[in-house]
Design a protein around this motif. Structure first.
Motif, PDB file in Angstrom:
ATOM      1  N   UNK A  48       0.840  -1.188   0.000  1.00  0.00           N
ATOM      2  CA  UNK A  48       0.000   0.000   0.000  1.00  0.00           C
ATOM      3  C   UNK A  48       0.878   1.242   0.000  1.00  0.00           C
ATOM      4  N   UNK A  49       0.604   2.145  -0.941  1.00  0.00           N
ATOM      5  CA  UNK A  49       1.422   3.346  -1.124  1.00  0.00           C
ATOM      6  C   UNK A  49       0.523   4.568  -1.033  1.00  0.00           C
ATOM      7  N   UNK A  50       1.060   5.657  -0.517  1.00  0.00           N
ATOM      8  CA  UNK A  50       0.305   6.903  -0.429  1.00  0.00           C
ATOM      9  C   UNK A  50      -0.769   6.816   0.637  1.00  0.00           C
ATOM     10  N   UNK A  51      -1.983   7.236   0.269  1.00  0.00           N
ATOM     11  CA  UNK A  51      -3.089   7.270   1.233  1.00  0.00           C
ATOM     12  C   UNK A  51      -3.887   5.979   1.263  1.00  0.00           C
ATOM     13  N   UNK A  52      -3.452   4.953   0.560  1.00  0.00           N
ATOM     14  CA  UNK A  52      -4.183   3.682   0.533  1.00  0.00           C
ATOM     15  C   UNK A  52      -4.064   2.987   1.887  1.00  0.00           C
ATOM     16  N   UNK A  53      -5.197   2.495   2.395  1.00  0.00           N
ATOM     17  CA  UNK A  53      -5.199   1.792   3.675  1.00  0.00           C
ATOM     18  C   UNK A  53      -6.456   0.939   3.798  1.00  0.00           C
ATOM     19  N   UNK A  54      -6.365  -0.077   4.638  1.00  0.00           N
ATOM     20  CA  UNK A  54      -7.536  -0.905   4.917  1.00  0.00           C
ATOM     21  C   UNK A  54      -8.541  -0.090   5.723  1.00  0.00           C
ATOM     22  N   UNK A  55      -9.809  -0.341   5.457  1.00  0.00           N
ATOM     23  CA  UNK A  55     -10.851   0.316   6.229  1.00  0.00           C
ATOM     24  C   UNK A  55     -10.919  -0.295   7.626  1.00  0.00           C
ATOM     25  N   UNK A  56     -11.696   0.328   8.510  1.00  0.00           N
ATOM     26  CA  UNK A  56     -11.776  -0.112   9.904  1.00  0.00           C
ATOM     27  C   UNK A  56     -12.250  -1.553  10.030  1.00  0.00           C
ATOM     28  N   UNK A  57     -13.251  -1.909   9.223  1.00  0.00           N
ATOM     29  CA  UNK A  57     -13.769  -3.281   9.309  1.00  0.00           C
ATOM     30  C   UNK A  57     -13.022  -4.255   8.410  1.00  0.00           C
ATOM     31  N   UNK A  58     -11.993  -3.756   7.706  1.00  0.00           N
ATOM     32  CA  UNK A  58     -11.138  -4.595   6.833  1.00  0.00           C
ATOM     33  C   UNK A  58     -11.919  -5.259   5.700  1.00  0.00           C
ATOM     34  N   UNK A  59     -13.059  -4.681   5.323  1.00  0.00           N
ATOM     35  CA  UNK A  59     -13.815  -5.238   4.210  1.00  0.00           C
ATOM     36  C   UNK A  59     -13.341  -4.685   2.861  1.00  0.00           C
ATOM     37  N   UNK A  60     -12.510  -3.664   2.864  1.00  0.00           N
ATOM     38  CA  UNK A  60     -12.072  -3.053   1.613  1.00  0.00           C
ATOM     39  C   UNK A  60     -10.793  -2.264   1.849  1.00  0.00           C
TER      40      UNK A  60
END
Length: 359
Positions: A48-60
């Motif tokens: 993951x680069x830049x502002x990409x991150x897993x959401x809180x519930x890790x569904x996306x």
């Protein structure tokens, strides 16, 4: 919470079959209560680069962050680089790939989302504008664009475009033609396939849950093996907000490659992409087939004519023979009453003496 109560003695005699049903229902309830939601099918081979991150519930994975005041951009790439031309042996084998991913884009006029193929050194050049590709001049991008940039000649704010080394797309297609809106916030499913034998890339798009479309939304002929030679490249999904609060999310992503044997390259998948030599050879084969078909038809018609003539002659001969049998009856003669003469013969009967004989 499961509660157990004491039962009257009359109810303690439970049929074994009913007891089995009760136990099964109990196990199902426990299984449902202990089930843990699965993470999206994105695999572990991701960076993951830049502002990409897993959401809180890790569904996306959320590629952009609208809470950032400045333009936001994010990228996810496969950690393991690939080569689009295999040099494992003396004869290079071109490499094909197929990828599909599900995503959604919020209802804002940002840059949208793009599938990208970039050099391995791209990580140090990632920017926050134009899918992070602004500082890179060697890339392949399939953009799902939700804004109009007149500087690059965008078709509209709802199109798919193919970018080769520039954000000015070499081929575009209107997504509205299939009744979809990219930035509707609805989950969409896209397929990107590159076939090294036909040297063309195909892009398909549908609403999530719908079957893979038979006809591609975008088709473009390109030789990626020649473009990248033996260089290692990274594949990824990128997004940028531009001057909007747009959010792009990725829910699933599959990517796979396959090597195509050299002997399979004689007939590309796209008939219109044949070379002139192949076209002339195909035309000659068609003419040969037509000639053989004409000769076969002529022989067939001649045989049918001869057979029909034999049938007619046979029927005519049979008819003639039947006529003669009716007119002339074998074993009988045609006689008239004038052909015979009748005479009277006197016969004397005596007692057998000599005198009677003399008479």
């Amino acid at each position: 919470m499961l509660e157990f109560h004491s039962l009257p003695s009359a109810a303690c005699s439970i049929h074994p079959y009913r007891a089995l049903i009760f136990v099964s229902a109990l196990l199902s309830a426990l299984q449902c209560s202990l089930s843990i939601p699965h993470k999206p099918h994105l695999g572990s081979n991701l960076l993951l680069i830049g502002d990409a991150k897993f959401t809180t519930n890790s569904f996306s994975i959320r590629l952009t962050d609208p809470r950032i005041s400045s333009p936001s951009a994010g990228l996810i790439v496969q950690k393991k680089p690939i080569r689009l031309s295999s040099s494992a042996s003396k004869s290079k084998k071109p490499v094909s790939f197929s990828t599909d991913f599900t995503f959604s884009i919020s209802p804002h006029n940002g840059d949208g989302l793009a599938f990208v193929v970039v050099p391995r050194s791209f990580q140090s050049k990632f920017s926050v504008e134009s899918f992070g590709l602004l500082k890179e001049n060697r890339f392949l991008g399939v953009e799902f664009d939700t804004s109009v940039d007149e500087n690059v000649g965008d078709l509209n704010a709802n199109h798919v475009g193919l970018d080769v080394g520039s954000l000015a797309s070499v081929e575009t297609s209107n997504v509205s033609s299939i009744g979809l809106v990219l930035n509707s916030g609805v989950k969409l499913h896209s397929w990107v396939d590159y076939d090294s034998s036909s040297k063309r890339i195909e892009v398909r798009l549908s609403k999530f849950g719908s079957p893979r479309p038979y006809s591609p939304l975008l088709v473009y002929k390109i030789d990626l093996g020649e473009m990248w030679k033996n260089e290692e490249v990274l594949v990824g999904l990128s997004s940028s907000t531009g001057n909007s609060m747009q959010t792009s999310s990725v829910y699933t992503w599959n990517f796979r490659t396959r090597e195509v044997p050299q002997w399979l390259h004689s007939q590309p998948l796209n008939p219109r992409a044949f070379s002139r030599e192949h076209s002339e050879e195909k035309l000659a084969q068609k003419r040969k087939i037509c000639a053989l078909g004409f000769m076969s038809g002529l022989v067939f018609l001649t045989g049918c004519g001869a057979f029909l003539a034999l049938v007619v002659m046979f029927l005519w001969a049979l008819f003639e023979n039947s006529s003669e049998t009716v007119l002339t009856i074998p074993g009988k003669c045609t006689l008239h009453s004038g052909d015979f003469r009748y005479e009277k013969i006197n016969v004397v009967v005596g007692d057998g003496t000599p005198d009677d004989a003399k008479k």
